[in-house]
Design an enzyme around this catalytic site. Sequence first.
Site, mmCIF file in Angstrom:
data_model
loop_
_atom_site.group_PDB
_atom_site.id
_atom_site.type_symbol
_atom_site.label_atom_id
_atom_site.label_comp_id
_atom_site.label_asym_id
_atom_site.label_seq_id
_atom_site.Cartn_x
_atom_site.Cartn_y
_atom_site.Cartn_z
ATOM 1 N N ASP A 185 0.822 -1.212 0.000
ATOM 2 C CA ASP A 185 0.000 0.000 0.000
ATOM 3 C C ASP A 185 0.858 1.265 0.000
ATOM 4 O O ASP A 185 2.103 1.194 -0.069
ATOM 5 C CB ASP A 185 -0.940 -0.045 1.222
ATOM 6 C CG ASP A 185 -2.348 0.432 0.886
ATOM 7 O OD1 ASP A 185 -2.493 1.249 -0.030
ATOM 8 O OD2 ASP A 185 -3.292 -0.019 1.576
ATOM 9 N N GLU A 239 -0.554 1.627 -5.150
ATOM 10 C CA GLU A 239 -0.345 3.046 -4.870
ATOM 11 C C GLU A 239 -1.422 3.895 -5.535
ATOM 12 O O GLU A 239 -1.250 5.060 -5.797
ATOM 13 C CB GLU A 239 1.096 3.488 -5.128
ATOM 14 C CG GLU A 239 1.627 3.286 -6.507
ATOM 15 C CD GLU A 239 1.229 4.410 -7.435
ATOM 16 O OE1 GLU A 239 0.189 4.249 -8.088
ATOM 17 O OE2 GLU A 239 1.952 5.420 -7.526
ATOM 18 N N TRP A 240 -2.578 3.248 -5.773
ATOM 19 C CA TRP A 240 -3.838 3.915 -6.157
ATOM 20 C C TRP A 240 -3.762 4.635 -7.496
ATOM 21 O O TRP A 240 -4.582 5.505 -7.791
ATOM 22 C CB TRP A 240 -4.317 4.894 -5.070
ATOM 23 C CG TRP A 240 -4.011 4.498 -3.670
ATOM 24 C CD1 TRP A 240 -4.251 3.267 -3.109
ATOM 25 C CD2 TRP A 240 -3.402 5.290 -2.640
ATOM 26 N NE1 TRP A 240 -3.838 3.265 -1.803
ATOM 27 C CE2 TRP A 240 -3.313 4.496 -1.492
ATOM 28 C CE3 TRP A 240 -2.940 6.604 -2.591
ATOM 29 C CZ2 TRP A 240 -2.776 4.961 -0.288
ATOM 30 C CZ3 TRP A 240 -2.407 7.083 -1.403
ATOM 31 C CH2 TRP A 240 -2.325 6.257 -0.271
ATOM 32 N N GLY A 241 -2.769 4.288 -8.315
ATOM 33 C CA GLY A 241 -2.676 4.936 -9.622
ATOM 34 C C GLY A 241 -2.074 6.325 -9.582
ATOM 35 O O GLY A 241 -2.017 7.006 -10.604
ATOM 36 N N ASP A 257 -9.581 3.854 -4.367
ATOM 37 C CA ASP A 257 -10.378 2.690 -3.988
ATOM 38 C C ASP A 257 -11.741 2.643 -4.686
ATOM 39 O O ASP A 257 -12.390 3.654 -4.896
ATOM 40 C CB ASP A 257 -10.623 2.677 -2.476
ATOM 41 C CG ASP A 257 -9.346 2.422 -1.697
ATOM 42 O OD1 ASP A 257 -8.270 2.308 -2.319
ATOM 43 O OD2 ASP A 257 -9.425 2.342 -0.457
#
Length: 702
Positions: free
Chosen positions: A155, A201-203, A224
């Site tokens: 994460d 890393e959420w883009g 998310d």
Amino acid sequence: MLTRSLKILVSLSFFYTALALNNGVGVTPAMGYNPYNAFLCSTTEAQYHTAAQSLVSLGLSALGYNYFNIDCGWQSTARDSAGKITWDPKILPSGVPALGTFVHNLGLKFGVYSDGGVFACDFVGGTAHYVGSLGHETSDAVTFASWGADYLKYDNCYAVNSTDFVDFNPPISIEARKTHYITMRDALAASGRPILFSACEWGVQDPARWPASSVANSWRISNDIGPPASWDNLFRIINQVVPITQFAGPGGFNDLDMLEVGNSGLTAAEQQTHFAFWAAAKSPLIISTDLTNVSSQTSSILKNTRIIALNQDSLGKSISFKRRYTNDHDVWSGPLADGSTVAVVINWENASRSLTFNLADVGFSSATATDLITGASLGKLSTSFTTTVAAHGSMVLKLTGGVSVASPVFTFYAATSGTLAGGAAPRVVNSSVTVVGFVGNGGTLTLTGVDGGTAGGTKLLSFDYINGDVTFTNTACSNCRNTFVSVNGGAAVQVQMPISAQSWDILLSGYLVSLPGFKAGKTNTITLSNPAVAGLRPANSAVAPLPGLVNPGPTLSSVQYSGATLGPPTSEATSSRVRHDPPPADEETFPAKRQRTQDGEHHDVLFYEVATTGEPRDIARAACMAIPNLNAGSFLNAIRVRGRAATISIRFRSRPLALTFIDAIQNCPPPNFDGLHACWAPAAADPIAIIRGDGYIARSTG
Ligand SMILES: *[C@@H]1O[C@H](CO)[C@@H](O)[C@H](O)[C@H]1NC(C)=O
Ligand SMILES: *[C@@H]1O[C@H](CO)[C@@H](O)[C@H](O)[C@H]1NC(C)=O
Ligand SMILES: *[C@@H]1O[C@H](CO)[C@@H](O)[C@H](O)[C@H]1NC(C)=O
Ligand SMILES: CC(=O)N[C@H]1CO[C@H](CO)[C@@H](O)[C@@H]1O
């Protein structure tokens, strides 16, 4: 100039080869379970045990859902005396190694979770301060391997420093962020155990273009998906994957986030679309619902072996974006290992309806089709296929023996050759590409002398544009922007353009739109605008009507507001104010005001709060429909849409008792339904209604 840039793009796509991580795992997208979407960061040891057992007893592991992963909340807030990462004994009294053994004994693979920052993520606003792996990568990788880990979800909280919890616009460089992940990649490799590396890393800062395929087996492309699940989240993520589908390949995949199948917030059809799209985009399929309470509906979606096979296809290529019929349907397709093609057609309408899929949108004139949701053979399809599709449902078709259609031949018109007005301005991207920006907020781009062929009529247009407006939260047009296109001064048609990249330097080529209203010969005028939004707009660099090809857009067959009646207004006019541009910020609510128009006249303004089960644009349509019903001198003042609720304000010269929404959509000649102009009250003296874009509709001030 534009033709040249297009050629360059094409050759680049041939040069691209995936540098997949060669760690022997994750060759096809990961399948498994993670509790996060159902339980956030608070799963107990007993729940982990039950979920792992359920994965087996429900028959899911036998279908390939093999990874049993834990998420945030397992860690301690301190390292042990030797500096090793360790668990919270309240959550896991038996410890992580024992959980790993439990999972392995069920025949499953075991996934752990950590974070590439100072602390890990939590769901208590960053106050839990579970340890992160930053600076401890080598040690932690060895520890995870010793626990029998087969998978690491990594994460991105506190990646910047110890006070910056979640940062979508980090001050650290792309290289620094990439380095966090590369350090852990190398540490995992050095541990000697094959561990699937799932970068989360959420883009942020476009990991697909690092390229992350050389760093991880999968990389999250977006913020998310939830919880809570929502259709809007799916729309945001689907738009975000548009420019990066080519980066998926064996061993390295775009991760569209864990599944919300089985969770509240999505209808059955939406869950089916979600699952099929994720599968066809080669996203990992990580179930994330409460496995102790799986409905037969959830089970049948997750256990569809034809859709699973799509995901696990050995070619490993994602579907890619082919065509958007704005507010109507999307067409995506991609190749499969056996030489066939999968097409995914998403119904954006918020109602079950008849939907026609044009085979030409995936390059075929005919093909033999199988419905992968039901397994039904559809036989040989020619030109098109029409069937009933549920609200937000989809067609998922496997096409074999496809006969290719000839590619359209376009005439290119450089955006810079057009007339720029209202602030639209050219911007040099690089030595081969110049775009026109600020096509919005009054800025317009007008191309004249566009060839309508020998007969005019409906033409297929192809746009190259740049839209780098990436978003991590939902907006009315998440990861897309609206452009309005008018042919020969006709109704401006809304065109929703997905992002072309997470930067303002990368083109999306070949966005197709069919528009009517062309005249024969080089006599046509095309105007691009968006009255609402300031800043650099999608920079449309080419427009190409194809003489002779008629590929009309869809027609709208129903409207969801027939006969609905508005109740009494929620507030009434009390004071004077003239509303000015720009429209209020998102947070602002409509003040109840007595408005004085610019000519000094007072009008009553009534505000209606409307909640809908429909789409925001349906509210807009319905209110638009209502206009002809108003008494003289009254008009729709503004509509403010927030999700599925809206405030409608109407200015009345004399007040009606109630306002009835009428079903007058048939009065709007197709295909003008997208451009609400066509439905506007035709009173000659009225200024033209303008679409403010992104769900906001108002009247022009003059
Ligand atoms: C952490 O990073 C944020 C974002 O750049 C910054 O605002 C903050 O001052 C930093 N805090 C410390 C302690 O460095
Ligand atoms: C099980 O799921 C149903 C919906 O599918 C829900 O109504 C019910 O509350 C759930 N039960 C538990 C114990 O979570
Ligand atoms: C210019 O930008 C385009 C669009 O992103 C890109 O395809 C092309 O490679 C770039 N050309 C140069 C010379 O950098
Ligand atoms: C009429 C209709 O289909 N309404 C649906 C619109 O979409 C929302 C969100 O997906 C659903 O909750 C409604 O039921």
